[in-house]
Design an enzyme around this catalytic site. Structure first.
Site, mmCIF file in Angstrom:
data_model
loop_
_atom_site.group_PDB
_atom_site.id
_atom_site.type_symbol
_atom_site.label_atom_id
_atom_site.label_comp_id
_atom_site.label_asym_id
_atom_site.label_seq_id
_atom_site.Cartn_x
_atom_site.Cartn_y
_atom_site.Cartn_z
ATOM 1 N N ASP A 50 0.831 -1.198 0.000
ATOM 2 C CA ASP A 50 0.000 0.000 0.000
ATOM 3 C C ASP A 50 0.874 1.259 0.000
ATOM 4 O OD1 ASP A 50 -2.609 1.348 0.356
ATOM 5 O OD2 ASP A 50 -1.681 1.958 2.262
ATOM 6 N N LYS A 103 1.440 4.225 -2.909
ATOM 7 C CA LYS A 103 1.327 5.659 -2.632
ATOM 8 C C LYS A 103 2.596 6.406 -3.031
ATOM 9 C CE LYS A 103 -1.943 5.099 1.176
ATOM 10 N NZ LYS A 103 -2.052 4.846 2.604
#
Ligand code: ADP
Ligand code: ASP
Ligand code: MG
Length: 832
Positions: free
Chosen positions: A685, A689
């Site tokens: 994750d 980003k």
């Protein structure tokens, strides 16, 4: 003296006809009341006549329902037992008997002529005027057939102006000094059937064309020098657009004769186009009023306008249009081509309503009605047969299935940016203008578009040029999990506020989950969407795509609140269809670089937006800030950040009495983590980003380029999700041991994402980025040390912020702040 015209709906029901009586009775000056047939009766009469003439006995039932409609009206509106009622009943039935005989004749002869149709149709106004004149006490009925005269021209009945003027003056005992003697008494009311007339030569019954009662009224007003002409109808006035198509159209206060004429001619059905000229010629103001809302001010059409500040006054349109393209290089510079085109068409009775010619003269497009298109092309092929044979011109081509839109306002004159703005918004909404024409008077810009884009075109123009009281954004929301449902809640609670204070209407036109979907052009009721969704038929992504694209609605935005790969795959097509995309879903922006770039490029070329601010830092303005820095010429040199709310929460919560596995469970329960927490724990994750930030900072980075340092063994990520939860406590002891060491050193764990830049070896590009993610122990002096809870922090070192980097910090996870970030993206689109 005034002339008041009441249309079909105004005399169509018992309630409305009583309203007419009221309106007439409060008048303080003499009036001439012109009435249409009861609403719908003209159509009924035409259909009945055709049924009879084609030998279909169903005409009898049609006749009976016409009888019933008039009987019912008389029964309820005139007091029972009065001689007035009996007389009216007798007269009405005498007319109906005549009508029945005529229809029987048609049925037996199985023959229909224009004469017969005109005769049958005239009964509508003859009956309604009889009823209205009896209803209004003291009113006198005049027979329009005696003074409204037509003559035959080009196969049509046209008003015979001179004869009509003479006869009207005679009938109403008009003299220049006295005006109409018939209307001298203060309270005199004359009732006249609209629409019907007689032929000046044969004396046969004729009419002024569908909608022609307005014209009857205008002619009477003009000849008799009325002070005003009032058209009473079923809407609050002349509206900015057809209210049946544009739900937020509203009544215009004032129009000039020219503006009204332009709008009527292009399909604003509220006034029959020939009506304007007689009033204009005698400078008689026309007032459009609503019978059902008599207190509304209505629209005034007159010569001098009090407030002339609006550029565009209204839009109107006609469907059923075709373009004939006359093309050929041999046309260039040849004088007389246009004259030949128009004479040939005129000779064949073809009316042209739009002409667009390129300045090179090598192509001319001519707008005609669909039914004239084939003939028009054949006529021109014939006219230019020689040129076509020589190759100087091409055979005519027809484009059909079109609609023409007119944008009207006398103030468009000398407003240089308008055309550009107009084509700009149409382009952004994916509307292709096939031909356009603007006269030098600049009162009307006409556009030809595909018929299936008409509704969208009208909405876009209405919305963009402040004809609308508020701007509309049409939203499709996909995913109603924690973020999606919060977003819907926020939209619902802000709806009225935004409409009132920001003049923005957020219209949710579609809501979809992975199982079902609902769509509604007029907006979904956000109080009950869950019930509606539960009852909605099963749906999948293909249907979702087809519905969103097929709705072809203006100013539309697709909002993805899922974490689905399949939904992310739809973006490209949405953008290509001029639908903006807002993604809370990170998959697209972090997918391979070419895909990311393609989406961004498509949005750019289509003039729509692809926004994904919440992909990093939830509601924190990180991506937007990077964009603003770059736009102002800054350069991002380094990014250091804690981007995982989940991981920060875990490392802030871990304690002697709260082991690692428990913190993971808590992060899941509180909605911080991804549905599958392994995506957070393995760093994926954060990598997504970081990749998005690096790309937005202008660097070419793929997920695989990011150096990754795991803080737990790979084996935990390999099995099933169930295995993962089962095995997780095995890590607790080791984490606790490491935690105690860290505690003793007065340090804290932070999972840090880093982007560093360096001069590149590649020629052409001056800098390249190196990205990494790793768990780091930071001491008290580090800005990340005091990062509470699930917060995120981003340090941006740029050319301008070099010594003291820019710092953005705050909640980095949670449904409420993420939904608010999506909301902010929606608002940023609304404000372009
Ligand atoms: P009437 O029977 O009173 O003559 P019409 O049906 O002929 O009424 O005209 C009124 C209708 O015109 C309205 O109900 C509306 O649907 C339609 N209309 C189309 N364009 C406009 C417009 N720009 N402003 C107002 N009404 C319009
Ligand atoms: N009754 C006629 C029509 O329906 C005329 C009118 O209403 O103006 O066309
Ligand atoms: Mg009308």
């Amino acid at each position: 003296m005034k002339v008041l015209k009441f249309g079909g709906t105004s005399v169509g029901s018992t309630e409305s006809i009583l309203q007419v009586k009221k309106i007439v009775e409060v008048q303080t000056e003499p009036v001439i009341v012109v009435v249409s047939a009861l609403g719908g009766i003209t159509d009924n009469l035409i259909n009945m006549a055709h049924e009879a003439a084609s030998g279909n006995s169903s005409y009898e039932a049609a006749f009976e329902s016409i009888v019933k409609r008039h009987d019912q009206m008389i029964r309820t509106i005139i007091p029972t037992g009065t001689s007035r009622k009996r007389t009216l009943y007798r007269k009405v039935h005498a007319l109906l008997d005549e009508l029945k005989n005529i229809c029987q004749g048609l049925y037996l002869l199985k023959e229909m002529s224009t004469n017969m149709e005109d005769t049958v149709v005239s009964y509508g106004e003859r009956l309604s005027s009889l009823i209205v004149s009896t209803l209004i006490e003291g009113a006198v009925l005049y027979d329009a057939r005696l003074f409204m005269k037509t003559e035959q021209k080009g196969g049509k009945h046209m008003l015979a102006k001179t004869e009509t003027e003479q006869l009207v003056k005679k009938t109403f005992k008009y003299s220049d000094s006295l005006k109409s003697e018939v209307c001298q008494s203060k309270k005199s009311v004359v009732v006249v059937p609209g629409f019907i007339a007689t032929d000046v030569v044969t004396g046969h019954v004729t009419n002024l064309g569908r909608g022609g009662s307005d014209y009857t009224a205008a002619v009477l007003a003009a000849v008799l020098g009325a002070d005003s002409l009032e058209i009473w109808t079923d809407v609050d006035g002349f509206m900015t657009a057809d209210p049946k198509v544009i739900s937020n159209a509203y009544a215009i206060d004032e129009l000039s004769y020219v503006e009204a004429m332009e709008l009527c001619n292009f399909g604003a059905k509220v006034v029959y186009p020939p009506t304007i000229y007689p009033a204009f010629h005698k400078n008689i103001p026309i007032l459009i009023k609503n019978t059902f809302n008599a207190d509304a001010p209505g629209t005034i059409i007159r010569d001098k306008l009090r407030d002339n500040s609006r550029t565009i006054k209204g839009i109107s349109s006609i469907t059923g249009t075709s373009l004939i393209n006359v093309t050929g290089l041999g046309m260039v510079g040849i004088i007389g081509i246009n004259q030949r085109i128009f004479s040939a068409l005129a000779k064949n009775g073809i009316s042209v309503f739009l002409v667009a010619q390129a300045s090179s003269e090598s192509s001319t497009s001519i707008g005609v009605r669909n039914e004239d298109a084939r003939l028009a092309a054949a006529v021109l092929d014939n006219e230019f047969a020689k040129e076509i044979a020589m190759g100087e011109m091409n055979p005519m081509s027809i484009i059909d299935g079109l609609a023409t839109v007119a944008i009207v306002g006398e103030n468009m004159k000398g407003n240089p940016g308008l055309a550009g703005q107009l084509f700009g918004v149409l382009g952004r909404n994916g509307i292709n203008v096939i031909a356009a024409a603007q006269g030098a008077s600049e009162t009307n810009i006409s556009l030809v578009v595909r018929k299936d884009y008409l509704r969208k075109t009208l909405n876009v123009i209405h919305d963009s040029f402040f004809l609308s009281e508020y701007k509309v954004l049409n939203l499709f929301i996909c995913g109603v999990g924690t973020v999606g449902s919060k977003l819907i809640e926020q939209i619902r609670s802000q709806y009225e506020e935004l409409k009132e204070h920001s003049r923005l209407k957020l219209n949710v036109v579609g809501i979809a989950t992975s199982r079902s979907a609902v769509f509604s052009r007029d907006g979904i009721d956000l109080d009950h969407y869950r019930e509606v969704l539960a009852k909605a038929p099963a749906s999948d992504n293909q249907r979702l795509h087809d519905e969103v694209v097929g709705m072809n609605i203006f100013n539309s935005v697709f909002v993805d609140c899922t974490a689905s790969k399949d939904v992310a795959r739809l973006y490209q097509s949405f953008l290509e269809h001029n639908i903006s995309v807002i993604a809370a879903n990170k998959i697209a922006a972090s997918s391979d670089y070419t895909n990311y770039m393609r989406l961004k490029q498509t949005a750019l070329t289509r003039g729509v937006k692809f926004r994904f601010e919440t992909n990093v830092g939830a509601g924190l303005p990180i991506i937007g800030t990077i964009g603003d820095l770059l736009a102002s010429g800054d350069r991002i040199l380094r990014i250091e950040a804690v981007l995982s709310g989940t991981l920060n929460f875990i490392f802030n919560t871990i304690a002697a009495d709260c082991p690692f596995s428990e913190t993971v469970r808590l992060a899941k329960e509180r909605g911080y983590s991804e549905p599958d927490p392994r995506i957070d724990l393995c760093g994926k994750d954060v990598i997504r980003k970081l990749v998005i930030l690096a790309r937005e900072a202008g660097y070419v980075v793929e997920q695989d380029d990011v150096e990754k340092h795991l803080f737990m063994p790979q084996a935990f990520f390999d099995g099933s999700l169930d295995d993962f939860w089962k095995n997780l406590p095995q890590l607790d002891a080791d984490f606790e041991q490491r935690r105690q060491v860290l505690d003793a050193e007065k340090k804290r764990w932070r999972f840090v994402a880093k982007m560093e830049t360096q001069p590149t070896a590649d020629e052409g590009k001056d800098m390249e980025a190196r990205c990494s993610v790793s768990l780091q122990a930071v001491d008290q002096r580090h800005p990340f040390y005091r990062l509470e809870g699930s917060n995120n922090i981003v340090l941006l070192t740029t050319e301008r912020y070099r010594e003291y980097p820019m710092l953005i910090q705050g909640y980095g996870a949670g449904a409420g702040v993420t939904a608010a970030g999506v909301f902010a993206n929606i608002m940023s689109i609304a404000n372009i």
